[in-house]
Design an enzyme around this catalytic site. Sequence first.
Site, mmCIF file in Angstrom:
data_model
loop_
_atom_site.group_PDB
_atom_site.id
_atom_site.type_symbol
_atom_site.label_atom_id
_atom_site.label_comp_id
_atom_site.label_asym_id
_atom_site.label_seq_id
_atom_site.Cartn_x
_atom_site.Cartn_y
_atom_site.Cartn_z
ATOM 1 N N THR A 72 -8.208 9.941 0.373
ATOM 2 C CA THR A 72 -8.548 10.737 -0.811
ATOM 3 C C THR A 72 -7.352 11.042 -1.687
ATOM 4 O O THR A 72 -7.517 11.590 -2.772
ATOM 5 C CB THR A 72 -9.190 12.069 -0.380
ATOM 6 O OG1 THR A 72 -8.291 12.744 0.546
ATOM 7 C CG2 THR A 72 -10.509 11.828 0.305
ATOM 8 N N ASN B 88 -0.967 10.407 6.099
ATOM 9 C CA ASN B 88 -2.210 9.946 6.709
ATOM 10 C C ASN B 88 -3.298 10.993 6.750
ATOM 11 O O ASN B 88 -4.471 10.678 6.954
ATOM 12 C CB ASN B 88 -1.921 9.407 8.120
ATOM 13 C CG ASN B 88 -1.271 8.043 8.071
ATOM 14 O OD1 ASN B 88 -1.930 7.050 7.825
ATOM 15 N ND2 ASN B 88 0.039 8.011 8.245
ATOM 16 N N THR C 35 0.865 -1.188 0.000
ATOM 17 C CA THR C 35 0.000 0.000 0.000
ATOM 18 C C THR C 35 0.898 1.233 0.000
ATOM 19 O O THR C 35 1.347 1.667 -1.046
ATOM 20 C CB THR C 35 -0.967 -0.010 1.200
ATOM 21 O OG1 THR C 35 -0.230 -0.281 2.401
ATOM 22 C CG2 THR C 35 -2.035 -1.075 1.031
ATOM 23 N N THR D 236 1.883 -9.982 11.922
ATOM 24 C CA THR D 236 2.300 -8.846 11.109
ATOM 25 C C THR D 236 1.105 -8.248 10.413
ATOM 26 O O THR D 236 -0.023 -8.675 10.623
ATOM 27 C CB THR D 236 3.370 -9.252 10.081
ATOM 28 O OG1 THR D 236 3.820 -8.092 9.388
ATOM 29 C CG2 THR D 236 2.853 -10.246 9.085
ATOM 30 N N GLU E 180 5.643 4.766 7.566
ATOM 31 C CA GLU E 180 5.202 5.908 6.763
ATOM 32 C C GLU E 180 5.949 7.177 7.161
ATOM 33 O O GLU E 180 5.902 7.616 8.310
ATOM 34 C CB GLU E 180 3.696 6.097 6.906
ATOM 35 C CG GLU E 180 2.919 5.006 6.177
ATOM 36 C CD GLU E 180 1.438 5.040 6.413
ATOM 37 O OE1 GLU E 180 0.704 4.440 5.616
ATOM 38 O OE2 GLU E 180 0.998 5.648 7.417
ATOM 39 N N LYS F 40 3.950 -7.152 3.914
ATOM 40 C CA LYS F 40 3.732 -5.740 3.639
ATOM 41 C C LYS F 40 3.469 -5.017 4.940
ATOM 42 O O LYS F 40 3.005 -5.606 5.922
ATOM 43 C CB LYS F 40 2.570 -5.524 2.661
ATOM 44 C CG LYS F 40 1.184 -5.923 3.159
ATOM 45 C CD LYS F 40 0.448 -4.897 3.998
ATOM 46 C CE LYS F 40 0.364 -3.558 3.286
ATOM 47 N NZ LYS F 40 -0.356 -2.559 4.180
#
EC number: 2.3.1.35
Length: 409
Positions: A409, A404, A155, A192, A278, A181
Amino acid sequence: MSNYKFIENGSVTSPRGFVAGGVIAGIKPNNTTKRDLGMIFCEKPCAAAAIFTKNRVKSDTIYVTQEHLKNGVAQAVIANSGNANACNPDGYEKAEQMCALAADALGIAADDVIVASTGVIGQALPIEPIEKSVGALKDSMTRDGGTYAAEAIMTTDTIKKEWAVQLTLGGKTVTIGGIAKGSGMIHINMGTTLSFVTTDAAVSAEMLHSALIEAADVSYNMVSVDGDTSTNDTLAIMASGLAGNDEITEKNGDYALFVEALTAAFKAVAKKLAADGEGATKLVIGKVSGAKDESTAKVIAKSVICSSLVKAAMFGADANCGRILCAIGYSGAEVDVKKIDVSYRSAKGEILVCKDGMGLAFDEDKAKEILIESEIDIIINLGDGNGEAEAYGCDLTYDYVKINGDYRT
């Protein structure tokens, strides 16, 4: 000396009997460039097991997979990214449809398919792109296709997580491979985010389940990026038995060797998951020793790498030992504060910043040089016993909020 070795460029198809692939199905609107549907298949039915998220809100893929694995057998995995298939009124039906589509394409029973999804929560999963693409997905599978399956489950990941290790069991060469992932919504409490493991070892489903729990407990379960436990976490394993070793049906010496290799692989992946958090710029490893027991060490290591203030300090390369001590103090673990030593270590060296629970004067320039590196160890000695543990996290950056803030969107 290790009883296992990592295989260069290894993946989920490294063990005997497995093929995999991934295609661009277009599950996420306007996706025309990224694989988002993956499949793993074995030439024969496998012993299989899985562990899942402890979040009470779960994707329906988990309930379907749990049902399918009640007999301890699986032969294929189908997984998508772009949509979590969680919190949807037709989620269970869609998960079953994915299994049926995979089974029809492969000529196997739908009950022998493991299904998983990852992506946006609370939006209906479009089944049409999967229906249209499952034939091409089946045709895409090869012995080299593990890397494409790894890509298909990404992702916000920036790198693919794939691996394989080899070891000897009963005179037979055994291979274990996998893909995973994870980048955000990671505060793992089972195994995980999504991870699929294959092996050509002969291992019973019961022993596979036990091995997953043991290996995950000191690896994946020690990872946190942001403190959020996903609704979709699934760690599944299939064992073909094609290596020809005597089947592992009890916790004997071969079982111990299998768990040792699995744990080493999971720890390597855990570091990749944390480092790819992230917006992250640094892998932060909390290394605790001198605890009264392993449980205490694990609680403290996890508390430190989960602290938003510690994570922010690592981003700013600020050697603030007060934040470490604070996180230890509220962890809930019993410690003697007056025995705690803290130091920071990286490729540029190590610096002691706290001794016997008291902050020290230290060279701020040297500390900055150490903390500006991309991998940082926070070393904590509690001086209270032989317990030790590691936890894996990352720094907290501006980009985490950016990613985030508009994820959906």
